[in-house]
Scaffold this active site. Structure first.
Site, mmCIF file in Angstrom:
data_model
loop_
_atom_site.group_PDB
_atom_site.id
_atom_site.type_symbol
_atom_site.label_atom_id
_atom_site.label_comp_id
_atom_site.label_asym_id
_atom_site.label_seq_id
_atom_site.Cartn_x
_atom_site.Cartn_y
_atom_site.Cartn_z
ATOM 1 N N GLY A 37 0.830 -1.197 0.000
ATOM 2 C CA GLY A 37 0.000 0.000 0.000
ATOM 3 C C GLY A 37 0.861 1.242 0.000
ATOM 4 O O GLY A 37 1.910 1.278 0.637
ATOM 5 N N THR A 38 0.406 2.265 -0.722
ATOM 6 C CA THR A 38 1.154 3.516 -0.818
ATOM 7 C C THR A 38 0.292 4.561 -1.512
ATOM 8 O O THR A 38 -0.794 4.256 -2.002
ATOM 9 C CB THR A 38 2.464 3.308 -1.606
ATOM 10 O OG1 THR A 38 3.245 4.485 -1.562
ATOM 11 C CG2 THR A 38 2.170 3.002 -3.063
ATOM 12 N N THR A 39 0.778 5.788 -1.572
ATOM 13 C CA THR A 39 0.173 6.825 -2.406
ATOM 14 C C THR A 39 1.296 7.639 -3.037
ATOM 15 O O THR A 39 2.116 8.215 -2.328
ATOM 16 C CB THR A 39 -0.741 7.767 -1.598
ATOM 17 O OG1 THR A 39 -1.733 7.001 -0.911
ATOM 18 C CG2 THR A 39 -1.433 8.755 -2.535
ATOM 19 N N LYS A 67 10.351 7.103 -1.480
ATOM 20 C CA LYS A 67 9.630 6.547 -2.627
ATOM 21 C C LYS A 67 9.856 7.319 -3.927
ATOM 22 O O LYS A 67 9.260 6.998 -4.948
ATOM 23 C CB LYS A 67 8.136 6.489 -2.318
ATOM 24 C CG LYS A 67 7.818 5.556 -1.156
ATOM 25 C CD LYS A 67 6.336 5.436 -0.917
ATOM 26 C CE LYS A 67 6.066 4.544 0.282
ATOM 27 N NZ LYS A 67 4.619 4.397 0.568
#
Length: 305
Positions: free
Chosen positions: A97-99, A130
């Site tokens: 999970g990430t944005t 990231k």
């Protein structure tokens, strides 16, 4: 030229690396192949035993492999990267999970990401970087498997540098994204997990591409990738416009990540934001999303009053 002598501790050298299944010289890509089968038959015949040899786990200098008749098929069935609930029957589920987001505007490109790394419901780290700095004019983002994204985008940096040395000019963003897409296409079906953006400034101006592990390559004005991308897209769709000022664009990138981290449990940590111009990229800020929460709460309270 002198030959490599076996290590005194592990008893492994070039001469005897391929003598037994599981030693370092036995490439993992051989598992399940005819070469591995032939090597196993040779070992079996030399021992004079009628039993099928089993893999010994935990040996010094050996790879630990599943102790099953067909390790390659077992790994394919239980360790594959899958989206949605396709991995429901697997023993190991690829939880991620990430944005991440990036968008072009008249004054350049904004790249904004969170920094949370998760292993299912467990938060493994709050300080993951990231945004990969490929070169002074190129950036890449990470979404999916951290190891896959980090390794292959750094590999892309090597390919871009080799291009510069051969051609004596800087690689374009389109060409860089194409190199990454070609690499992903070559490893398609191998279980990689990548949803990355490649962005930067070249002679054609600001450029933004999306590349994933299927080899898909898309050119666009703005993208958001990760579990929190739906929330980020809601903010981008509402407030994005090409004629944003630099301050407005920075605020938009900041707000989109904040709202994603507020609603998505798998996103959070630090908001890292970069601005790319014709002179290259620069780091704008690294702000804890908890501080952003209180900042925007005060703004909401002021608007209500």
């Amino acid at each position: 030229r002198p030959r490599y002598q076996p290590d005194s501790m592990f008893g492994i050298g070039y001469d005897n690396m391929d003598q037994s299944q599981g030693h370092l010289g036995c490439d993992l890509l051989d598992i399940g192949s005819r070469r591995a089968a032939a090597r196993g038959r040779c070992a079996h015949q030399s021992e004079g035993s009628e039993e099928v040899p089993t893999l010994k786990l935990g040996e010094p200098g050996a790879f630990d492999l599943p102790n099953v008749p067909d390790p390659a098929q077992f790994c394919s069935n239980n360790f594959a990267s899958a989206s949605g609930n396709k991995d429901a029957d697997q023993l190991v589920k690829f939880a991620k999970g990430t944005t991440t987001l990036a968008f072009k505007f008249n004054e350049g490109i904004i790249v904004s990401v969170d920094s949370r790394s998760t292993m299912g419901a467990y938060i493994a780290s709050q300080t993951v970087k990231k945004i990969i700095e490929i070169n002074p004019f190129l950036l890449g983002t990470m979404a999916g498997g951290a190891a896959d994204c980090s390794f292959w985008e750094r590999n892309l940096g090597t390919q871009c540098r080799m291009y510069e040395l051969r051609n004596r000019k800087r690689i374009t963003v389109a060409a860089a994204s194409k190199l990454l897409a070609n690499t992903m296409n070559a490893y398609r079906g191998y279980g990689l997990s990548m949803g990355t953006m490649v962005t930067g400034w070249d002679e054609t101006g600001p450029q933004l591409y999306y590349v994933d592990d299927d080899g898909t390559r898309l050119k666009g004005t703005y993208f958001s990738v990760g579990s929190g991308s739906t929330y980020a897209y809601g903010v981008l769709d509402t407030y994005y416009r090409p004629d944003l000022t630099v301050d407005e664009a920075i605020d938009l990138g900041k707000r989109a990540i904040y709202h994603a981290t507020h609603r998505d449990a798998y996103s959070g940590g630090i908001n890292n934001l970069y601005h790319v111009t014709k002179d290259g990229w620069r780091v704008v800020h690294a702000i804890d999303v908890n501080d952003m929460h209180y900042e925007f709460e005060e703004e909401k309270a002021a608007m209500k009053s």
